[in-house]
Design a protein around this motif. Structure first.
Motif, mmCIF file in Angstrom:
data_model
loop_
_atom_site.group_PDB
_atom_site.id
_atom_site.type_symbol
_atom_site.label_atom_id
_atom_site.label_comp_id
_atom_site.label_asym_id
_atom_site.label_seq_id
_atom_site.Cartn_x
_atom_site.Cartn_y
_atom_site.Cartn_z
ATOM 1 N N GLU A 1 0.869 -1.196 0.122
ATOM 2 C CA GLU A 1 -0.145 -0.020 -0.022
ATOM 3 C C GLU A 1 0.700 1.363 -0.066
ATOM 4 O O GLU A 1 0.367 2.279 -0.694
ATOM 5 C CB GLU A 1 -1.033 0.003 1.220
ATOM 6 N N VAL B 1 1.963 1.757 -3.532
ATOM 7 C CA VAL B 1 1.015 2.062 -4.335
ATOM 8 C C VAL B 1 1.006 3.728 -4.096
ATOM 9 O O VAL B 1 0.866 4.366 -5.248
ATOM 10 C CB VAL B 1 -0.372 1.539 -3.979
ATOM 11 N N GLN B 2 0.686 4.076 -3.063
ATOM 12 C CA GLN B 2 0.767 5.465 -2.617
ATOM 13 C C GLN B 2 1.915 6.270 -3.040
ATOM 14 O O GLN B 2 1.730 7.421 -3.760
ATOM 15 C CB GLN B 2 0.654 5.861 -1.217
ATOM 16 N N LEU C 1 1.517 6.636 -6.771
ATOM 17 C CA LEU C 1 0.242 7.545 -7.378
ATOM 18 C C LEU C 1 0.732 8.941 -7.389
ATOM 19 O O LEU C 1 0.644 9.983 -8.210
ATOM 20 C CB LEU C 1 -0.812 7.275 -6.694
#
Lengths: 211, 183
Positions: free
Chosen positions: B54, B57-58, B61
């Motif tokens: 996670e 992922v952040q 992004l």
């Protein structure tokens, strides 16, 4: 922070107006002006040698180095865009070298062996090498700055191409001073000053171009 | 099969072009779709490290957002996305490798599986950091968590040494303000 919140946050901000290609072009141009200014300071006014060499060798030098610089910068730009293939553009960089190489081979083949050194190194090899190497420094700095708006996923390759662009653009500036006239000189004496920054760029890339 | 992949690609590309043109909704939809893709991409490569997945992922992004100007419609969007994801993954593994080495030297304090509190605290810190501007977060993460010197952090981030110090200072100030505001 939850990922969805992060996304809402990112989407809520205005989009940046960065134009990486324009920024790279501007960086090459500004770096080139700095390099030229440096040469004016050390070597005096440009184009003084052109009446002696004639227009054709001058045009050949400018054409060759400009082509090399443009193609190298084009490849560097590709190295700064994730997912873009660099290899085809890298091959294109070899094209002007191949042409000058062919001209140099013809030139050397039609000349006696004793004159080869003179054709390849002229009387200004050291000046040529030093001038191009030094000129590449402000250019490389400017290009590395432009890379901040790019996203090189292979920093060593991107650094190499940035260095190659810097070296070739430095050679464009030196072409305005170069008193030599042969294609062999263009091939043999210009190349080390251009390859040097490329090697330095490949070594510096992983440190300088991280994001 | 190929056709549905092409359709998905076309959809992502259209969203990206609209998003770059200033359509915030299209951009948000795009980022949500990217997050799904990234999650499964990183999960396959970091099996069992859900928190890292996670995190990554952040981070990715944020990288997509910061570097979106490098996208041109002539490029397949998925290739662009994949390039960024791969770069972020390698970067994290490299950072991880260095951290693991320094932890080994320190005697396995944090890698000890029983020490869940420390891990949870670390996750909280990561979550807080992700609310900061990326430069401040990176400066704090590198100098205060990963144990790099200011000089190394400057080399890693491309910031100058004084700006690393300033970013650490301002970032910590913001974090303090944020925590005070929450409680």
């Amino acid at each position: 922070m939850r990922t969805d919140d992060l996304i809402a946050n990112l989407a809520g901000r205005p989009s940046p107006a960065a134009r990486p290609a324009a920024r790279l072009a501007a960086a090459v141009f500004c770096g080139w002006l700095l390099a030229l200014a440096g040469m004016v300071a050390v070597l005096g006014p440009p184009l003084a040698a052109v009446p002696d060499t004639g227009a054709t060798p001058f045009a050949l030098k400018v054409g060759y180095t400009v082509a090399l610089a443009a193609l190298a910068a084009f490849a560097a730009l590709a190295a700064g865009r994730p997912g873009q293939r660099v290899a085809p553009r890298l091959l294109m960089v070899g094209l002007p070298v191949l042409l000058i190489g062919a001209a140099a081979v013809l030139e050397l083949a039609s000349a006696p062996r004793a004159s080869w050194d003179g054709l390849m190194f002229g009387s200004t090899f050291e000046t040529c090498f030093l001038a191009i190497s030094l000129a590449s420094i402000p250019l490389f700095a400017a290009i590395a700055w432009a890379f901040r708006s790019l996203a090189p996923t292979q920093p060593a390759l991107a650094g190499m191409l940035a260095g190659l662009s810097a070296g070739a653009a430095g050679a464009v500036a030196y072409a305005a001073y170069c008193p030599e006239t042969t294609a062999s000189f263009l091939l043999v004496s210009y190349t080390p000053g251009i390859i040097g920054p490329a090697i330095a760029g490949a070594l510096l890339g992983p440190r300088l171009l991280r994001w | 099969m190929t056709k549905s992949v092409d359709l998905f690609e076309a959809k992502l590309q259209a969203l990206m072009v609209a998003g770059m043109g200033g359509n915030a909704r299209a951009y948000e939809t795009l980022l949500l779709l990217c997050a799904d893709r990234l999650r499964s991409y990183f999960r396959r490569r970091l099996a069992g490290r859900e928190a890292d997945v996670e995190d990554l992922v952040q981070e990715t992004l944020i990288a997509i957002d910061r570097k979106r100007a490098t996208y041109i419609p002539a490029l397949p969007f998925t290739a662009w996305l994949h390039g960024i994801a791969r770069y972020r993954l390698i970067d994290m593994l490299r950072r991880d490798g260095r951290r693991a080495v320094s932890l080994d030297e320190g005697g396995h304090e944090l890698s000890d599986a029983g020490n869940a509190d420390a891990l949870l605290a670390e996750l909280d810190v990561m979550a807080l950091l992700s609310s900061l501007p990326p430069k401040q977060a990176a400066a704090i993460r590198l100098t205060r968590i990963d144990g790099y010197s200011v000089r190394e952090a400057a080399a890693l981030t491309g910031q100058s040494e004084p700006s690393v110090k300033i970013n650490v200072h301002r970032g910590l100030g913001r974090l303090v303000a944020a925590i005070k505001g929450e409680s």
